[in-house]
Design a protein around this motif. Sequence first.
Motif, PDB file in Angstrom:
ATOM      1  N   ARG A  43       0.829  -1.286  -0.129  1.00 37.09           N
ATOM      2  CA  ARG A  43       0.222  -0.002   0.057  1.00 37.09           C
ATOM      3  C   ARG A  43       0.833   1.205  -0.005  1.00 37.09           C
ATOM      4  O   ARG A  43       0.632   2.166  -0.702  1.00 37.09           O
ATOM      5  N   GLN A  44       1.969   1.370   0.561  1.00 32.36           N
ATOM      6  CA  GLN A  44       2.986   2.411   0.761  1.00 32.36           C
ATOM      7  C   GLN A  44       3.418   2.785  -0.711  1.00 32.36           C
ATOM      8  O   GLN A  44       3.609   3.845  -1.026  1.00 32.36           O
ATOM      9  N   LYS A  45       3.825   1.682  -1.324  1.00 27.77           N
ATOM     10  CA  LYS A  45       4.383   1.850  -2.957  1.00 27.77           C
ATOM     11  C   LYS A  45       3.366   2.395  -3.796  1.00 27.77           C
ATOM     12  O   LYS A  45       3.589   3.266  -4.589  1.00 27.77           O
ATOM     13  N   ASN A  46       2.025   2.074  -3.663  1.00 26.50           N
ATOM     14  CA  ASN A  46       0.980   2.661  -4.251  1.00 26.50           C
ATOM     15  C   ASN A  46       0.735   4.151  -4.113  1.00 26.50           C
ATOM     16  O   ASN A  46       0.636   4.908  -4.873  1.00 26.50           O
ATOM     17  N   MET A  47       0.827   4.698  -2.637  1.00 23.94           N
ATOM     18  CA  MET A  47       0.463   5.879  -2.415  1.00 23.94           C
ATOM     19  C   MET A  47       1.733   6.771  -2.796  1.00 23.94           C
ATOM     20  O   MET A  47       1.598   7.742  -3.240  1.00 23.94           O
ATOM     21  N   ALA A  48       3.009   6.325  -2.945  1.00 26.30           N
ATOM     22  CA  ALA A  48       4.106   7.021  -3.215  1.00 26.30           C
ATOM     23  C   ALA A  48       4.199   7.249  -4.757  1.00 26.30           C
ATOM     24  O   ALA A  48       4.238   8.358  -5.334  1.00 26.30           O
ATOM     25  N   THR A  49       3.549   6.177  -5.571  1.00 25.18           N
ATOM     26  CA  THR A  49       3.492   6.381  -6.958  1.00 25.18           C
ATOM     27  C   THR A  49       2.268   7.403  -7.106  1.00 25.18           C
ATOM     28  O   THR A  49       2.561   8.396  -8.142  1.00 25.18           O
ATOM     29  N   GLN A  50       1.085   7.494  -6.507  1.00 26.20           N
ATOM     30  CA  GLN A  50       0.135   8.578  -6.688  1.00 26.20           C
ATOM     31  C   GLN A  50       0.573  10.012  -6.460  1.00 26.20           C
ATOM     32  O   GLN A  50       0.291  10.889  -7.013  1.00 26.20           O
ATOM     33  N   ALA A  51       1.394  10.137  -5.323  1.00 16.39           N
ATOM     34  CA  ALA A  51       1.956  11.280  -4.851  1.00 16.39           C
ATOM     35  C   ALA A  51       2.927  11.951  -6.040  1.00 16.39           C
ATOM     36  O   ALA A  51       2.736  12.990  -6.224  1.00 16.39           O
TER      37      ALA A  51
END
Length: 520
Positions: free
Chosen positions: A28-36
């Motif tokens: 989940r952290q990887k996905n949020m970093a990509t969106q940011a």
Amino acid sequence: MEIIIGIIAIIVGIAVGFAGAKAFASSRQKNMATQAASIKKDAEEEASRMIKDAQTQVDTMKKQAQLEAKDEALRYRQQIEEENKDRMKEVRSAESRLTQREQSLDNRTDALDKREHQLSSLQGQLDKRAGELTESEAEMSRRLEKVAGMTPQQAKEELLETIHDEVIHDSAAIIRDAEARTKAEADKKAREILSLAIQRVAADHSSENTVSTIHIPNDDLKGRIIGREGRNIRSFEQLTGTNLIIDDTPECVTISCFDPVRREIGKITMENLIADGRIHPARIEEMYEKSVKLVGERVQKAGEQAAFDTGIHDLHPELIHTLGRLMYRTSYGQNVLNHSLEVAYLAGVMASELGLDPVPAKRAGLLHDLGKAVDHEVDGSHAVLGADLAKRFGEKPEIIHAIEAHHEDVEPNSVLDVLIQAADAVSAARPGARKETLDAYIKRLEKLEEIANSHEGVERTFAIQAGREVRVMVSPEVVDEAASVVLAHDIASQIEKEMQYPGQVKVVVIRESRAVDYAK
């Protein structure tokens, strides 16, 4: 065993669950970093685009402002040029007016130069005429001197003498008219006020001297009064401060002293000693102390009664005591306390008749002769001494000044001052109020005749009516009818300035012409 297996199974399950949860969180952290990162990239592109748009708008507004500034500058320039044109027109108009004014001034200067030349010519003619007039006047003066037989100085003296005679006649007529008007307007009112004041006041006056006579039962008592080797009389005189006179006068002894209070104390002491019959130094001292106390009480009572009779209730106790001492003081035979009461009544009545407050007039009248109670103890005029006493014990300035001015030791400056002077003169001058010594009376009559005889044209002078009238006989050749009026006025004025007298002095100038012939 089964329990152990169960516990192990639970532990294994928990471990497996924890590992799965950790893996899920990592994903989940990887996905949020990509969106940011994507959102950041989009924001940067939007910001870049907005900056470009803002720059474009700024450039556009700048160009528009420059154009507007150029238009405004052009408009101001046109306005200034128009104003300059108007000002130039005004300057040219002002220059034109100044040129015309300069031309007018030049023309006026030329006219003034011509007028000055004419005036110079006329001045020369006037100077010539003045010289001719001077010569003519001198010629006329010479002819007049030849015709009249008089020099200019003689003619001037004759003219001045004529004018002097005319002035004397005119001044006599003016004096006569002024006296008639003054008498018609003032005498009636003054007589009414004074007669009313005198009518309302009826005060008795006792005549006293500087000596007191004491009756004794028989002459044998004189030796006891003198005492062995004069010890009694010496003790009496030392205690009382008086002089005891024992002479050949039958059945009486005399006490003499300039201080009336001390004389009264001595009189009472001697009367008590004679009544008691015991006369020796110790008894004299005892009777003296009783007499001092008795006289002090009488003085205090007399002062309080005088204040009560005049309606003055706020006098200082020392003033009341000093006022009471006037009971034993006389002036030309007139009791000073009774005189002060009479002056207070007269001043109060006259103040009421004139529409003034009678209370200050009564107060000043009662206190006006206060200094006579101490004038034998302190040097100075009794008016000034009385004013000092009144000032010391809190009297008002107008009362103090009225006391000081009642014999003109200072100049009167108020109606109250004049009222006190008038009331004092009325009280002192009425018949029977006072008496004076024969020497003073004769000197006053001689002074009246001397003043009248000092005037030119006076032949004889007679002082009559006890000095209340002066009859002046003049030479008719020197003093005419008009000059006699002036002479009477001059003599009366000189008497007012140089003499002190009670009441008034009537001056009568008599001019008599006689023609004498003999039938033979």
